[in-house]
Design a protein around this motif. Structure first.
Motif, PDB file in Angstrom:
ATOM      1  N   ILE A 100       0.744  -1.399   0.161  1.00 16.14           N
ATOM      2  CA  ILE A 100      -0.279  -0.238  -0.120  1.00 16.14           C
ATOM      3  C   ILE A 100       0.821   1.103  -0.023  1.00 16.14           C
ATOM      4  O   ILE A 100       1.650   1.450   1.183  1.00 16.14           O
ATOM      5  CB  ILE A 100      -1.122   0.068   1.111  1.00 16.14           C
ATOM      6  N   PRO A 101       1.133   1.868  -1.403  1.00 15.88           N
ATOM      7  CA  PRO A 101       2.248   2.644  -1.389  1.00 15.88           C
ATOM      8  C   PRO A 101       1.610   3.768  -0.127  1.00 15.88           C
ATOM      9  O   PRO A 101       2.516   4.623   0.202  1.00 15.88           O
ATOM     10  CB  PRO A 101       1.922   3.441  -3.192  1.00 15.88           C
ATOM     11  N   ALA A 209     -13.241   0.424   7.183  1.00 11.54           N
ATOM     12  CA  ALA A 209     -13.363   0.851   8.727  1.00 11.54           C
ATOM     13  C   ALA A 209     -11.339  -0.132   8.943  1.00 11.54           C
ATOM     14  O   ALA A 209     -10.228   0.467   9.331  1.00 11.54           O
ATOM     15  CB  ALA A 209     -13.609  -0.296   9.180  1.00 11.54           C
ATOM     16  N   LYS A 210     -10.727  -0.819   8.216  1.00  8.54           N
ATOM     17  CA  LYS A 210      -9.446  -1.477   8.851  1.00  8.54           C
ATOM     18  C   LYS A 210      -7.964  -0.936   7.560  1.00  8.54           C
ATOM     19  O   LYS A 210      -7.062  -0.218   8.580  1.00  8.54           O
ATOM     20  CB  LYS A 210      -8.907  -3.174   8.109  1.00  8.54           C
ATOM     21  N   TYR A 211      -8.597  -0.550   6.381  1.00  7.05           N
ATOM     22  CA  TYR A 211      -7.355   0.763   5.656  1.00  7.05           C
ATOM     23  C   TYR A 211      -7.734   1.845   5.924  1.00  7.05           C
ATOM     24  O   TYR A 211      -6.617   2.594   6.050  1.00  7.05           O
ATOM     25  CB  TYR A 211      -7.288   0.209   4.513  1.00  7.05           C
ATOM     26  N   LEU A 212      -9.015   2.385   5.635  1.00  5.85           N
ATOM     27  CA  LEU A 212      -8.714   4.020   4.706  1.00  5.85           C
ATOM     28  C   LEU A 212      -8.870   4.831   6.098  1.00  5.85           C
ATOM     29  O   LEU A 212      -8.701   5.900   6.409  1.00  5.85           O
ATOM     30  CB  LEU A 212     -10.379   3.530   3.985  1.00  5.85           C
ATOM     31  N   THR A 213      -9.619   4.314   7.154  1.00  4.72           N
ATOM     32  CA  THR A 213      -9.769   5.130   8.269  1.00  4.72           C
ATOM     33  C   THR A 213      -8.316   5.241   9.048  1.00  4.72           C
ATOM     34  O   THR A 213      -8.184   6.179  10.125  1.00  4.72           O
ATOM     35  CB  THR A 213     -10.171   4.012   9.284  1.00  4.72           C
ATOM     36  N   ASP A 330      -5.732   2.770  -4.409  1.00  2.00           N
ATOM     37  CA  ASP A 330      -5.780   3.497  -5.897  1.00  2.00           C
ATOM     38  C   ASP A 330      -6.588   4.738  -4.811  1.00  2.00           C
ATOM     39  O   ASP A 330      -6.587   6.170  -5.053  1.00  2.00           O
ATOM     40  CB  ASP A 330      -6.826   3.566  -6.772  1.00  2.00           C
ATOM     41  N   ILE A 331      -7.662   4.214  -3.953  1.00  2.00           N
ATOM     42  CA  ILE A 331      -8.397   5.254  -3.639  1.00  2.00           C
ATOM     43  C   ILE A 331      -7.473   5.722  -2.746  1.00  2.00           C
ATOM     44  O   ILE A 331      -7.939   7.055  -2.047  1.00  2.00           O
ATOM     45  CB  ILE A 331      -9.801   4.699  -3.083  1.00  2.00           C
ATOM     46  N   GLY A 332      -6.923   4.802  -1.616  1.00  2.00           N
ATOM     47  CA  GLY A 332      -6.480   5.280  -0.133  1.00  2.00           C
ATOM     48  C   GLY A 332      -5.575   6.662  -0.566  1.00  2.00           C
ATOM     49  O   GLY A 332      -5.128   7.713  -0.285  1.00  2.00           O
TER      50      GLY A 332
END
Length: 357
Positions: A100-101, A209-213, A330-332
């Protein structure tokens, strides 16, 4: 209406709960409404079926009036599933943080900046206070003539008045931010996904909940309506600063998906007939609803049977099909351009559209 089974029309079992009937009606209404290509007669029939089965008395009368005694052949019960495996359960993606860059570029504990800014920036205010203090010390340390003393006092009073005004605005801005935080606390997620009927929606909720937050400014919403709509038109939305992502979670056939310029979905080089999306219209609706906010749409695809889903990199297109892993990356990355900002006005506007609780 004689000849039409309301349960089959809604696609529910005869022992379906009121919640299941309501969910089925909302889902069908999105595609059968005359505004999106359905016919007025079919939509009225759908409404009649819902109103009948949603009312306990009317439902009991309907069940007992002979309508349910019609033979139900296997052919009538069979639904077109495009090769889906009803026993297959999609699994959440396994993502290594190294893949995850944007992950290591984010400080999850960064101080949040609230928009719109209603008070002056701290740096100019502190500089003005420092200048006023220096002017005061110089005036006290140096013997001034009557004229210079008058000028010095005038400058002190003028600068002091400006400082008082700025401090009042600082206090007001701080109070506004404090009230906002007190109302919503540490909540990052609002609404509930349709976990009872859609495993894909639950997986997307877990993914957000796991990644974007990790992005301190991200707020996640589940089950939204369009402005002036009463239906659950959008499965999920992710807001960070002035960037908003609308997401539809789909369980579709494995294959390679792309979207053309009109938002039409293609699978393996052919127009996809196994499902539809209203995201292009939804993105346009929310762009008009939230001027100044960048809006994108993502169709998040999970396989409906064993096999892989792949999508093509489409940059910042308004609507894109994505795999779960691509969505996180990409969205992150897109949201991470301004990771610690919360726009109160955009937040309140999106929150008002949440229809699930």
């Amino acid at each position: 209406m004689r000849g039409v089974d309301y349960y089959e029309l809604l696609g529910v079992d005869r022992d379906a709960t009121a919640a299941e009937i309501k969910s089925a009606y909302r889902s069908l209404a999105r595609s059968m409404h005359p505004d999106v290509g359905g016919t007025a007669g079919t939509f009225r029939l759908l409404q009649e079926a819902y109103e009948t089965l949603n009312d306990p008395v009317r439902r009991a009368n309907y069940d007992n009036d002979g309508e349910t005694s019609r033979p139900r052949t296997a052919e009538r019960r069979r639904r077109r599933d495009f090769g889906d495996d009803p026993t297959y359960v999609p699994k959440p993606p396994r993502l290594r943080l190294d893949d995850i860059p944007w992950w290591d570029t984010i400080d999850p504990d960064a101080r949040i900046r609230y928009l719109p800014i209603i008070g002056p920036d701290r740096a100019p205010t502190l500089a003005l206070v420092g200048g006023w203090s220096l002017l005061l010390l110089v005036g006290l340390a140096v013997e001034l003539t009557a004229v210079l003393l008058t000028v010095w006092l005038s400058l002190l009073v003028a600068a002091g008045s400006v400082i008082v005004l700025l401090l009042r605005r600082h206090i007001r801005a701080h109070r506004t931010d404090r009230l906002f935080v007190a109302e919503f606390g540490g909540r990052r997620v609002f609404g509930l996904p349709d976990a009872q009927h859609e495993r894909a929606q639950q997986l997307t909720a877990e993914l957000c909940a796991k990644y974007l937050t990790r992005l301190p400014g991200v707020r996640v919403f589940h089950g939204l309506s369009w402005p002036d709509s009463v239906f659950e038109d959008v499965h999920h939305a992710v807001l960070c600063g002035r960037r908003l992502v609308l997401v539809e979670s789909k369980s579709w056939l494995p294959g390679h998906y792309i979207a053309d310029e009109e938002g039409t979905l293609w699978r393996n080089g052919h127009p996809f007939r196994g499902g539809a999306t209203r995201l292009p219209e939804g993105v346009a609706t929310f762009e008009e609803f939230l001027p100044g906010v960048e809006v994108r749409g993502v169709v998040l695809i999970y396989p409906s049977r064993a096999g892989d889903v792949s999508t093509v990199e489409q940059g910042d297109d308004p609507v894109s099909p994505m795999t779960p892993a691509q969505f996180v990356r990409d969205i992150g990355r897109w949201l991470a351009q301004d990771p610690a900002t919360v726009d109160r006005e955009a937040f309140n506007a999106v929150l008002d559209q949440v229809v699930t609780s």
